[in-house]
Design an enzyme around this catalytic site. Structure first.
Site, PDB file in Angstrom:
ATOM      1  N   LYS A 135       0.170   9.758   6.081  1.00 26.42           N
ATOM      2  CA  LYS A 135      -0.350   9.344   4.770  1.00 26.42           C
ATOM      3  C   LYS A 135      -0.448  10.529   3.820  1.00 26.42           C
ATOM      4  CE  LYS A 135      -2.686   5.256   5.747  1.00 26.42           C
ATOM      5  NZ  LYS A 135      -3.816   4.540   6.263  1.00 26.42           N
ATOM      6  N   ASN A 161     -11.667  -7.074   1.674  1.00 27.90           N
ATOM      7  CA  ASN A 161     -11.787  -6.387   2.960  1.00 27.90           C
ATOM      8  C   ASN A 161     -13.241  -5.986   3.187  1.00 27.90           C
ATOM      9  OD1 ASN A 161     -12.233  -3.602   1.901  1.00 27.90           O
ATOM     10  ND2 ASN A 161     -10.223  -3.998   1.002  1.00 27.90           N
ATOM     11  N   PHE A 210      -8.477   8.984   1.587  1.00 28.35           N
ATOM     12  CA  PHE A 210      -9.040   8.580   2.873  1.00 28.35           C
ATOM     13  C   PHE A 210      -7.942   7.893   3.671  1.00 28.35           C
ATOM     14  CE2 PHE A 210     -13.700   8.910   3.439  1.00 28.35           C
ATOM     15  CZ  PHE A 210     -13.959   9.676   2.323  1.00 28.35           C
ATOM     16  N   ASP A 250      -3.783  -3.873  -0.253  1.00 22.40           N
ATOM     17  CA  ASP A 250      -2.372  -3.459  -0.376  1.00 22.40           C
ATOM     18  C   ASP A 250      -1.529  -4.508  -1.073  1.00 22.40           C
ATOM     19  OD1 ASP A 250      -2.601  -0.961   0.852  1.00 22.40           O
ATOM     20  OD2 ASP A 250      -2.709  -1.924   2.824  1.00 22.40           O
ATOM     21  N   PRO A 305      -0.255  -1.579  -6.773  1.00 20.15           N
ATOM     22  CA  PRO A 305       0.035  -0.175  -7.037  1.00 20.15           C
ATOM     23  C   PRO A 305      -0.808   0.698  -6.121  1.00 20.15           C
ATOM     24  CG  PRO A 305      -1.376  -1.082  -8.755  1.00 20.15           C
ATOM     25  CD  PRO A 305      -0.947  -2.232  -7.891  1.00 20.15           C
ATOM     26  N   ASP A 306      -0.282   1.853  -5.740  1.00 16.95           N
ATOM     27  CA  ASP A 306      -1.048   2.796  -4.917  1.00 16.95           C
ATOM     28  C   ASP A 306      -1.733   3.787  -5.850  1.00 16.95           C
ATOM     29  OD1 ASP A 306      -1.868   4.979  -3.264  1.00 16.95           O
ATOM     30  OD2 ASP A 306      -0.610   4.134  -1.692  1.00 16.95           O
ATOM     31  N   ILE A 307      -3.047   3.666  -5.952  1.00 22.49           N
ATOM     32  CA  ILE A 307      -3.809   4.467  -6.925  1.00 22.49           C
ATOM     33  C   ILE A 307      -3.788   5.942  -6.523  1.00 22.49           C
ATOM     34  CG2 ILE A 307      -6.112   4.795  -7.943  1.00 22.49           C
ATOM     35  CD1 ILE A 307      -6.432   1.677  -7.195  1.00 22.49           C
ATOM     36  N   LYS A 317      -8.623 -24.283  -9.298  1.00 22.74           N
ATOM     37  CA  LYS A 317      -8.916 -24.235  -7.860  1.00 22.74           C
ATOM     38  C   LYS A 317      -7.868 -25.058  -7.094  1.00 22.74           C
ATOM     39  CE  LYS A 317     -12.355 -25.442  -4.457  1.00 22.74           C
ATOM     40  NZ  LYS A 317     -13.343 -26.437  -4.135  1.00 22.74           N
ATOM     41  N   LYS A 365       1.576  10.161   0.415  1.00 19.09           N
ATOM     42  CA  LYS A 365       0.841   9.969  -0.842  1.00 19.09           C
ATOM     43  C   LYS A 365       0.859  11.217  -1.709  1.00 19.09           C
ATOM     44  CE  LYS A 365      -1.567   6.168   0.881  1.00 19.09           C
ATOM     45  NZ  LYS A 365      -2.077   4.952   0.312  1.00 19.09           N
TER      46      LYS A 365
END
Ligand code: CTP
Length: 403
Positions: A340, A210, A326, A278, A306-308, A288, A344
């Protein structure tokens, strides 16, 4: 009284924001600093020597060739005792002189003849600020170690809106405290910061990524360090230098970032500024992936990463006392960020609009809203470094107040 015994040479150049420097003098003296004011000829068009002298309680230095300034060597003597030279407002003209080593008045001669740290608080019209000459001069000064606070964005005295407003006095004061090394309020506190993007491999040469630059996360790590925290920065792939004075752990994937974050525990505060992917490719190809002759593109099978942040914020003996996340949004900023915060389980969310038109990801500025259980606080647009400094101070307040 954070600045007791500190000697600050304050150079007031010719900008409309010079009036704010009067307040800065008062605030510096409230903190115990001795302020030696230097007023340029243009600066004296905006504030009077009498006001500056009255507020600082010191002689105002204006003239390079004054016979009443000891032996006429004021430019040498003034900086000798100084802990820090502050230029507020710093005009485009004075910054140009500094960059080119000109010394045709007391302020520029003093800056050239000094080996003390220098802090600039730029203030000028938007066009002057954005002019390549000003930006080149600033880049040159930064490369020589000159520090900068602001400018902020907002309504300018010339009637335009944009970058160029001198930083708020509170921010300049905080930067002065930081550069005088006096506000070590986070000494003994361990902090963990995640920053940058993650790269999720598709095959050995391709990956999903990203647009995160890591600028905001790295600035937060540095701001926490400047307040005395022992910082572990866990960074995805970024084109930034490692900030000094901290442990920097470089990772690529979300899984690696999570493992590094868990290994860094226990910490008192965790700030998750990374833009973590995500999803990852369920099974990255070992070799390749080749194009098919029939032109059919491959289908990628993705699974959730995983959501840290949620992981660090989950209840347990290793949960940091303060967990800050954030929220990068392109629509419904506040509503999404509030959702969020709840989802979270973190204590505070810094919400920012990352719509491409605003250029937040790659840019140097950020406009954030702070959201916690108490409500929403809007911060004006400011540099990512100032967002970081303010956030670090807020974190220090919350940790010391036990909130
Ligand atoms: N975050 C994280 N691990 C993830 C995803 C996000 O630690 N796997 C953290 C980010 O560092 C940030 C916060 O969660 O502090 C919110 O990230 P954001 O990308 O805005 O939200 P997502 O959780 O990814 O949700 P969505 O993409 O649906 O907006």
């Amino acid at each position: 009284m954070t600045l007791v015994g500190k000697q600050i040479v304050l150079i007031i150049a010719g900008g409309i924001a010079a009036y704010k420097s009067l307040d800065l003098i008062r605030r510096l003296r409230d903190q115990g600093a001795v302020v030696q004011p230097v007023l340029t000829r243009a600066g004296a068009q905006f504030v009077t020597p009498l006001s500056v002298a009255a507020l600082s309680g010191q002689k105002v230095h204006e003239d390079l060739f004054s016979l009443t300034d000891d032996t006429g060597m004021g430019h040498i003597h003034l900086s000798r005792a100084a802990d820090l030279l502050v230029v507020a407002p710093a005009t485009a003209d004075l910054m140009a002189k500094m960059a080119h080593g000109l010394a045709d008045d007391l302020a520029s001669a003093l800056l050239l003849a000094s080996d003390k740290p220098i802090l600039l608080a730029p203030s000028m019209n938007l066009m002057m600020w954005n002019h390549p000459a000003t930006q080149a001069n600033l880049a040159c000064l930064r490369s020589r170690g000159v520090a900068q606070v602001g400018p902020a964005s907002g309504d300018l005295a010339c009637g335009e809106t944009g970058d160029g407003r001198m930083a708020e006095v509170a921010d300049i004061l905080a930067a002065i405290e930081t550069h005088c090394g006096v506000s070590q309020v986070l000494a003994g506190v361990r902090a963990l910061v995640t920053s940058g993007p993650t790269f999720e491999p598709i095959d050995p040469v391709r990956y999903i990524a990203n647009r995160s630059s890591g600028k905001q996360g790295h600035a937060i790590a540095q701001a926490l360090r400047q307040l005395g925290a022992a910082v572990t920065l866990i960074s995805g792939p970024v084109g930034l230098a490692d900030p000094p004075g901290m442990q920097v752990i470089k990772v690529e994937t979300a899984a690696e970032m999570l493992a590094a974050a868990q290994a860094a525990l226990p910490v008192e505060v965790a700030v998750c500024a990374a833009a973590v992917a995500d999803w990852r490719v369920t099974e990255p190809a070992r070799e390749k992936t080749k194009k098919r002759e029939d032109g059919v593109a491959p289908t990628l099978s993705l699974c959730a990463n995983p959501d840290i942040l949620a992981n660090l914020a989950a209840k347990g003996p290793l949960r940091p006392r303060l967990v800050v996340g954030f929220a990068a949004e392109t629509e419904g900023l506040i509503a999404n960020a509030k959702a969020k915060l709840a989802r979270k389980g973190c204590d505070l969310i810094v919400a920012n609009d990352v719509s491409p038109a605003l250029g937040t990801f790659a840019g140097d500025d950020n406009r954030v809203h702070l959201i916690d259980g108490q409500g929403v606080e809007e911060w004006p647009s400011m540099s990512k470094i100032e967002v970081a400094n303010r956030l670090a101070r807020l974190i220090a307040q919350r940790l010391t107040s036990g909130a």
